[in-house]
Enzyme design. Structure first.
Site, short mmCIF file in Angstrom:
data_model
loop_
_atom_site.label_atom_id
_atom_site.label_comp_id
_atom_site.label_asym_id
_atom_site.label_seq_id
_atom_site.Cartn_x
_atom_site.Cartn_y
_atom_site.Cartn_z
CB SER A 254 -0.92 0.01 1.22
OG SER A 254 -1.79 1.12 1.19
CG HIS B 142 -4.47 4.88 -2.09
ND1 HIS B 142 -5.52 4.19 -2.69
CD2 HIS B 142 -4.04 4.11 -1.07
CE1 HIS B 142 -5.71 3.05 -2.03
NE2 HIS B 142 -4.83 2.97 -1.05
CG ASN C 90 -4.12 -1.84 -1.01
OD1 ASN C 90 -4.94 -2.71 -1.29
ND2 ASN C 90 -3.34 -1.90 0.04
CB VAL C 91 -1.89 -4.86 -5.24
CG1 VAL C 91 -2.41 -4.20 -6.50
CG2 VAL C 91 -0.41 -4.51 -5.04
CG HIS D 122 -18.19 13.71 6.22
ND1 HIS D 122 -17.47 12.63 5.75
CD2 HIS D 122 -17.27 14.66 6.51
CE1 HIS D 122 -16.18 12.91 5.78
NE2 HIS D 122 -16.03 14.13 6.23
N GLY E 127 -5.39 -5.22 15.58
CA GLY E 127 -4.15 -5.13 16.34
C GLY E 127 -2.93 -4.91 15.47
N GLY E 128 -3.10 -4.29 14.31
CA GLY E 128 -1.99 -4.05 13.41
C GLY E 128 -1.04 -2.98 13.93
NE ARG E 129 6.01 -1.27 13.14
CZ ARG E 129 6.62 -0.24 12.55
NH1 ARG E 129 6.11 0.26 11.43
NH2 ARG E 129 7.71 0.28 13.06
#
Length: 321
Positions: free
Chosen positions: A106, A120, A122-123, A189, A271-273
């Site tokens: 990413s 941006h 991501n794969v 929003h 709980g990722g970094r």
């Protein structure tokens, strides 16, 4: 970096592609910047007895204060867990109680020049198992462009590149994934898109080889889509007015990532970094209460672009800021 053992060759082939992709993009962006270099933060994740069982590791690379890029971050991760966060298993009941493994690359690049868009990409690949049997797998990814001062030439090139890489995968692939991108990167929003779109796909799980080939096409196509825009816009003169508008519009990027982005929410909930997950946020940003651009100004012109549009069908207006 800790390698997670016991997985199948298919997953490892995806992982190997992704590490190579990160290397290639880093080399290309360093060459385009011409000054700064990526600094790597290799990390590992060990089981936490008080929280989600989440192991694996990754390589977070960040380029700062370059000649072209104020900050460019690109991360690779390969992580697994014994259970998914409740939000994920609620949406996909078949994943309840399953162990999982996910790998991906990413990136978010925040250029210095306001005339050069933020981007941006991501794969990613996900797999879940229960009792030694695969219960779900899929590919996801895409890329999108967020200009502050849009140029039709740049947007047309971006979408033509996306359409060309989609063409071998069927006549409807570009239209479907372009529409998905418009719908996903929408700030409800604010009632506006985050930018001018691109491609977005998730839960692609028909045929592994074909779906993996498409994920590679998207990953490889990113540089083809972005680098020509970098070369055209990186030296465009700008002043304090343009810089202040860029910082204000970056606030929309923060709003989307913290409110809507599934990857950010999944990473934090599982709980990722945290440092790697929030790498996408811009280094400098501002908010202003009740801001309204001057009617008829280049800043006001941006609003016309923050709606879904057929960029390849002759509907975009010619003109420059």
């Amino acid at each position: 970096m800790t390698r997670i053992p016991g997985m199948d060759p298919q997953f490892d082939s995806v992982r190997d592609y992704l590490t190579g992709l990160q290397d290639r993009i880093c080399a290309a962006i360093e060459a385009a910047d011409g000054q700064a270099r990526f600094v790597e933060d290799a990390w590992t994740r060990n089981p936490d007895p008080t929280g989600p069982s989440h192991v694996g590791g990754g390589r977070t690379r960040v380029l700062r204060e370059g000649a072209v890029f104020e900050q460019a971050g690109i991360g690779f991760s390969d992580v697994s867990g014994s259970r998914l966060p409740p939000s994920a298993s609620a949406a996909r009941p078949e994943l309840a109680g399953a162990s999982w493994r996910a790998t991906g690359v990413s990136l978010v690049f925040h250029p210095r020049n306001p005339y050069l868009p933020t981007t941006h990409a991501n794969v990613r690949h996900f797999r879940a198992e229960r009792d030694g049997q695969t219960v779900a797998w899929w590919f996801g990814g895409g890329f999108d462009l967020t200009p502050f001062y849009p140029f039709d030439e740049d947007i047309g090139h971006w979408h033509r590149t996306a359409a060309d890489l989609c063409a071998p995968f069927g006549p409807d692939r570009y239209a479907e994934h372009k529409r998905w991108c418009d719908e996903y990167f929408f700030l409800r929003h604010r009632n506006e898109t985050r930018g001018v779109g691109g491609l977005f796909f998730d839960d692609l799980h028909g045929d592994f080889d074909r779906d993996f080939a498409y994920m590679r096409a998207v990953g490889d196509g990113f540089l083809d889509a972005y680098l020509p825009i970098v070369e055209r816009r990186k030296d465009t003169p700008y002043g304090e007015r343009e810089r202040e508008f860029q910082l204000y519009r970056r606030g929309r990027y923060v709003e989307f990532n913290l409110v809507y982005d599934r990857g950010t929410l999944f990473g934090l909930q599982s709980g990722g970094r945290t440092e790697s997950i929030l790498m996408s946020l811009p280094p400098r940003v501002r908010w202003e209460y009740g801001y309204q651009p001057e009617p008829g100004s280049p800043e006001a012109r941006l609003h016309e672009y923050l709606v879904p549009r057929d960029w390849l069908g002759g509907q975009s207006r010619a003109g420059q800021p």
